[in-house]
Design a protein around this motif. Sequence first.
Motif, PDB file in Angstrom:
ATOM      1  N   TRP A  10      57.870 -91.367  -5.716  1.00  0.00           N
ATOM      2  CA  TRP A  10      56.450 -91.725  -5.608  1.00  0.00           C
ATOM      3  C   TRP A  10      55.700 -90.538  -5.015  1.00  0.00           C
ATOM      4  CZ3 TRP A  10      53.716 -91.858  -0.933  1.00  0.00           C
ATOM      5  CH2 TRP A  10      54.488 -91.779   0.236  1.00  0.00           C
ATOM      6  N   GLY A  11      54.387 -90.555  -5.212  1.00  0.00           N
ATOM      7  CA  GLY A  11      53.537 -89.510  -4.670  1.00  0.00           C
ATOM      8  C   GLY A  11      52.110 -90.020  -4.593  1.00  0.00           C
ATOM      9  N   VAL A  12      51.195 -89.119  -4.271  1.00  0.00           N
ATOM     10  CA  VAL A  12      49.782 -89.507  -4.237  1.00  0.00           C
ATOM     11  C   VAL A  12      49.069 -88.799  -5.383  1.00  0.00           C
ATOM     12  CG1 VAL A  12      47.629 -89.367  -2.931  1.00  0.00           C
ATOM     13  CG2 VAL A  12      49.742 -90.041  -1.780  1.00  0.00           C
ATOM     14  N   LEU A  13      48.446 -89.624  -6.222  1.00  0.00           N
ATOM     15  CA  LEU A  13      47.743 -89.127  -7.398  1.00  0.00           C
ATOM     16  C   LEU A  13      46.248 -89.181  -7.084  1.00  0.00           C
ATOM     17  CD1 LEU A  13      48.008 -88.194 -10.354  1.00  0.00           C
ATOM     18  CD2 LEU A  13      48.135 -90.599 -11.025  1.00  0.00           C
ATOM     19  N   SER A  14      45.619 -88.011  -7.071  1.00  0.00           N
ATOM     20  CA  SER A  14      44.208 -87.941  -6.688  1.00  0.00           C
ATOM     21  C   SER A  14      43.330 -87.733  -7.922  1.00  0.00           C
ATOM     22  CB  SER A  14      43.975 -86.795  -5.707  1.00  0.00           C
ATOM     23  OG  SER A  14      44.777 -86.982  -4.556  1.00  0.00           O
ATOM     24  N   THR A  15      42.260 -88.494  -7.981  1.00  0.00           N
ATOM     25  CA  THR A  15      41.306 -88.386  -9.081  1.00  0.00           C
ATOM     26  C   THR A  15      39.892 -88.329  -8.504  1.00  0.00           C
ATOM     27  OG1 THR A  15      41.372 -90.794  -9.234  1.00  0.00           O
ATOM     28  CG2 THR A  15      42.701 -89.581 -10.840  1.00  0.00           C
ATOM     29  N   ILE A  16      38.935 -88.088  -9.380  1.00  0.00           N
ATOM     30  CA  ILE A  16      37.525 -88.069  -8.968  1.00  0.00           C
ATOM     31  C   ILE A  16      37.001 -89.504  -9.090  1.00  0.00           C
ATOM     32  CG2 ILE A  16      35.230 -87.208  -9.600  1.00  0.00           C
ATOM     33  CD1 ILE A  16      36.894 -84.941  -8.523  1.00  0.00           C
ATOM     34  N   SER A  17      36.590 -90.068  -7.958  1.00  0.00           N
ATOM     35  CA  SER A  17      36.240 -91.489  -7.934  1.00  0.00           C
ATOM     36  C   SER A  17      34.895 -91.787  -8.594  1.00  0.00           C
ATOM     37  CB  SER A  17      36.201 -91.972  -6.481  1.00  0.00           C
ATOM     38  OG  SER A  17      35.675 -93.271  -6.419  1.00  0.00           O
ATOM     39  N   ILE A  18      34.934 -92.733  -9.516  1.00  0.00           N
ATOM     40  CA  ILE A  18      33.687 -93.214 -10.128  1.00  0.00           C
ATOM     41  C   ILE A  18      32.922 -94.041  -9.103  1.00  0.00           C
ATOM     42  CG2 ILE A  18      32.710 -94.684 -11.946  1.00  0.00           C
ATOM     43  CD1 ILE A  18      35.310 -94.218 -13.558  1.00  0.00           C
ATOM     44  N   GLU A  19      33.652 -94.926  -8.421  1.00  0.00           N
ATOM     45  CA  GLU A  19      32.999 -95.903  -7.533  1.00  0.00           C
ATOM     46  C   GLU A  19      32.491 -95.289  -6.235  1.00  0.00           C
ATOM     47  OE1 GLU A  19      36.121 -98.761  -7.131  1.00  0.00           O
ATOM     48  OE2 GLU A  19      36.069 -99.210  -9.270  1.00  0.00           O
ATOM     49  N   LEU A  20      33.052 -94.126  -5.855  1.00  0.00           N
ATOM     50  CA  LEU A  20      32.685 -93.525  -4.562  1.00  0.00           C
ATOM     51  C   LEU A  20      31.975 -92.191  -4.764  1.00  0.00           C
ATOM     52  CD1 LEU A  20      36.019 -94.407  -2.731  1.00  0.00           C
ATOM     53  CD2 LEU A  20      33.804 -95.515  -2.373  1.00  0.00           C
ATOM     54  N   GLY A  21      31.109 -92.160  -5.753  1.00  0.00           N
ATOM     55  CA  GLY A  21      30.214 -91.012  -5.953  1.00  0.00           C
ATOM     56  C   GLY A  21      30.902 -89.676  -6.118  1.00  0.00           C
ATOM     57  N   GLY A  22      32.045 -89.659  -6.784  1.00  0.00           N
ATOM     58  CA  GLY A  22      32.718 -88.382  -7.055  1.00  0.00           C
ATOM     59  C   GLY A  22      33.641 -87.919  -5.945  1.00  0.00           C
ATOM     60  N   ALA A  23      33.880 -88.758  -4.955  1.00  0.00           N
ATOM     61  CA  ALA A  23      34.806 -88.374  -3.874  1.00  0.00           C
ATOM     62  C   ALA A  23      36.223 -88.226  -4.428  1.00  0.00           C
ATOM     63  CB  ALA A  23      34.793 -89.435  -2.770  1.00  0.00           C
ATOM     64  N   PRO A  24      37.032 -87.365  -3.814  1.00  0.00           N
ATOM     65  CA  PRO A  24      38.431 -87.253  -4.239  1.00  0.00           C
ATOM     66  C   PRO A  24      39.195 -88.479  -3.730  1.00  0.00           C
ATOM     67  CG  PRO A  24      38.012 -85.808  -2.358  1.00  0.00           C
ATOM     68  CD  PRO A  24      36.717 -86.488  -2.667  1.00  0.00           C
ATOM     69  N   PHE A  25      39.780 -89.228  -4.643  1.00  0.00           N
ATOM     70  CA  PHE A  25      40.402 -90.509  -4.289  1.00  0.00           C
ATOM     71  C   PHE A  25      41.909 -90.447  -4.530  1.00  0.00           C
ATOM     72  CE2 PHE A  25      41.905 -94.768  -5.478  1.00  0.00           C
ATOM     73  CZ  PHE A  25      41.510 -95.486  -4.362  1.00  0.00           C
ATOM     74  N   GLY A  26      42.686 -90.426  -3.457  1.00  0.00           N
ATOM     75  CA  GLY A  26      44.143 -90.409  -3.573  1.00  0.00           C
ATOM     76  C   GLY A  26      44.693 -91.824  -3.640  1.00  0.00           C
ATOM     77  N   ASN A  27      45.688 -92.028  -4.478  1.00  0.00           N
ATOM     78  CA  ASN A  27      46.273 -93.362  -4.642  1.00  0.00           C
ATOM     79  C   ASN A  27      47.798 -93.236  -4.699  1.00  0.00           C
ATOM     80  OD1 ASN A  27      46.387 -96.100  -5.038  1.00  0.00           O
ATOM     81  ND2 ASN A  27      45.269 -96.097  -6.977  1.00  0.00           N
ATOM     82  N   VAL A  28      48.487 -94.160  -4.056  1.00  0.00           N
ATOM     83  CA  VAL A  28      49.956 -94.146  -4.089  1.00  0.00           C
ATOM     84  C   VAL A  28      50.419 -94.618  -5.468  1.00  0.00           C
ATOM     85  CG1 VAL A  28      52.052 -95.163  -3.122  1.00  0.00           C
ATOM     86  CG2 VAL A  28      50.128 -94.595  -1.608  1.00  0.00           C
ATOM     87  N   VAL A  29      51.229 -93.807  -6.129  1.00  0.00           N
ATOM     88  CA  VAL A  29      51.771 -94.188  -7.437  1.00  0.00           C
ATOM     89  C   VAL A  29      53.250 -93.824  -7.507  1.00  0.00           C
ATOM     90  CG1 VAL A  29      49.596 -93.857  -8.719  1.00  0.00           C
ATOM     91  CG2 VAL A  29      51.220 -91.960  -8.503  1.00  0.00           C
ATOM     92  N   SER A  30      53.962 -94.541  -8.356  1.00  0.00           N
ATOM     93  CA  SER A  30      55.328 -94.162  -8.692  1.00  0.00           C
ATOM     94  C   SER A  30      55.263 -93.239  -9.897  1.00  0.00           C
ATOM     95  CB  SER A  30      56.143 -95.403  -9.007  1.00  0.00           C
ATOM     96  OG  SER A  30      56.287 -96.178  -7.833  1.00  0.00           O
ATOM     97  N   PHE A  31      56.248 -92.378 -10.030  1.00  0.00           N
ATOM     98  CA  PHE A  31      56.247 -91.465 -11.180  1.00  0.00           C
ATOM     99  C   PHE A  31      57.685 -91.084 -11.511  1.00  0.00           C
ATOM    100  CE2 PHE A  31      57.493 -87.227  -9.763  1.00  0.00           C
ATOM    101  CZ  PHE A  31      57.504 -87.416  -8.383  1.00  0.00           C
ATOM    102  N   SER A  32      57.850 -90.370 -12.615  1.00  0.00           N
ATOM    103  CA  SER A  32      59.153 -89.810 -12.954  1.00  0.00           C
ATOM    104  C   SER A  32      58.960 -88.610 -13.862  1.00  0.00           C
ATOM    105  CB  SER A  32      60.024 -90.860 -13.649  1.00  0.00           C
ATOM    106  OG  SER A  32      61.242 -90.259 -14.072  1.00  0.00           O
ATOM    107  N   ASP A  33      59.773 -87.574 -13.656  1.00  0.00           N
ATOM    108  CA  ASP A  33      59.716 -86.395 -14.537  1.00  0.00           C
ATOM    109  C   ASP A  33      60.974 -86.300 -15.400  1.00  0.00           C
ATOM    110  OD1 ASP A  33      61.606 -85.510 -12.650  1.00  0.00           O
ATOM    111  OD2 ASP A  33      60.947 -83.425 -12.833  1.00  0.00           O
ATOM    112  N   GLY A  34      61.752 -87.398 -15.445  1.00  0.00           N
ATOM    113  CA  GLY A  34      62.951 -87.386 -16.285  1.00  0.00           C
ATOM    114  C   GLY A  34      63.967 -88.387 -15.781  1.00  0.00           C
ATOM    115  N   LEU A  35      65.133 -88.333 -16.359  1.00  0.00           N
ATOM    116  CA  LEU A  35      66.203 -89.218 -15.890  1.00  0.00           C
ATOM    117  C   LEU A  35      66.627 -88.786 -14.480  1.00  0.00           C
ATOM    118  CD1 LEU A  35      68.323 -89.453 -19.182  1.00  0.00           C
ATOM    119  CD2 LEU A  35      66.643 -91.097 -18.298  1.00  0.00           C
ATOM    120  N   PRO A  36      67.285 -89.664 -13.727  1.00  0.00           N
ATOM    121  CA  PRO A  36      67.689 -89.301 -12.372  1.00  0.00           C
ATOM    122  C   PRO A  36      68.462 -87.977 -12.339  1.00  0.00           C
ATOM    123  CG  PRO A  36      68.069 -91.630 -12.748  1.00  0.00           C
ATOM    124  CD  PRO A  36      67.641 -91.051 -14.066  1.00  0.00           C
ATOM    125  N   ASP A  37      68.049 -87.075 -11.448  1.00  0.00           N
ATOM    126  CA  ASP A  37      68.681 -85.761 -11.241  1.00  0.00           C
ATOM    127  C   ASP A  37      68.559 -84.818 -12.433  1.00  0.00           C
ATOM    128  OD1 ASP A  37      69.409 -86.820  -8.811  1.00  0.00           O
ATOM    129  OD2 ASP A  37      71.402 -87.392  -9.492  1.00  0.00           O
TER     130      ASP A  37
END
Lengths: 206, 206
Positions: free
Chosen positions: B48-75
């Motif tokens: 998991w990591g924090v995925l930051s986007t430009i917030s629509i609801e908060l006037g363009g503020a940088p909005f970090g969100n906890v997300v799960s992710f994967s870049d491939g099979l384990p290891d």
Amino acid sequence: MNFKGVYYICFVFLIGSLEASVGVDYTSKPDPKDGVATARWLASQNNWGVLSTISIELGGAPFGNVVSFSDGLPDKGCGIPYFYLTTLDPTARNALKDERASLTLSESPIGSCGKTDPENPTCAKLTLTGKLMLVTENTTEVEFAASALFSKHAEMKGWPQDHKFQFYKLDIEDIFLVDWFGGRKPMTLAQYLQPSNQQCELKKLW
Amino acid sequence: MNFKGVYYICFVFLIGSLEASVGVDYTSKPDPKDGVATARWLASQNNWGVLSTISIELGGAPFGNVVSFSDGLPDKGCGIPYFYLTTLDPTARNALKDERASLTLSESPIGSCGKTDPENPTCAKLTLTGKLMLVTENTTEVEFAASALFSKHAEMKGWPQDHKFQFYKLDIEDIFLVDWFGGRKPMTLAQYLQPSNQQCELKKLW
């Protein structure tokens, strides 16, 4: 007894009742129904998070950076995160140009999500959005920031002086908490800051 | 032996040598001098990591969100992070309006920082900045995203269909790695993506 003595007794009594009546305790996970307690617990029990700013170097992209923080002494958080940052790192440079920022925390590092996936809404997550600001030097607030940070991050005291670390805080404007099914939990800033104790009450006097 | 048989043998040989010659292994912490390996290790070993986007609801503020992710099979990561997101959550909504995003990872959740503070540069941190994009449906890439994510996040398969989760990826443009004293470690995208294995090579054929 002189006036000073009476004043002292009243002060101790006041502080004692504040602490006794509110009894902020962030050592165990709150009931997910209590969003405020959950948010404050996440802020108190995490010692690092991701601080996102608007990147100068990357054309305004949202840039998340791993930082350590503290919202108070261990287990006695006041909800407002403080940081110890240097402009050698892009986050502080970004904030000095554009204050907009968010701090994102997960329940996962605390260790209470178990096998629940970090993206599952029952593994709580918190994003505090607001303005990342320098704390004014030679103030009681900077003393609070130092004690809050150094009590949780002992090695910070020894970080290189020539890096010119300074104290910053996130002046919170929006609270995004997900700690159960059903989307974000509505919460105002006043509600989030309401649970208080001796230390936070003293802080309000600044 | 017919043409099909020769083709198959060559294919197996080619894949075998790719894997043998590069030998991507992300199970142990690389030498901090090897920035590429450290960055790829952080992307492979974190779930998991924090995925930051430009917030629509908060006037363009940088909005970090906890997300799960994967870049491939384990290891066996390939370096490009994939996500399983729903527009019920602000991050996907933000990205569909403004693709600019960053994914931020720390060594801390992997457990190898010990008592070193998460902000100390020797506790490695990685920020991948780029564009957060939907993966096109009914493609080999979406199959890769599904196997990468579901092999690390088993419960995702059972997430509610009516939430309309979709596969996204971060199309990386900039790599910010700090894994030792002396500031960020210079690294191009080509260098970051270079360590490869069978799976990543196949992915390049799309």
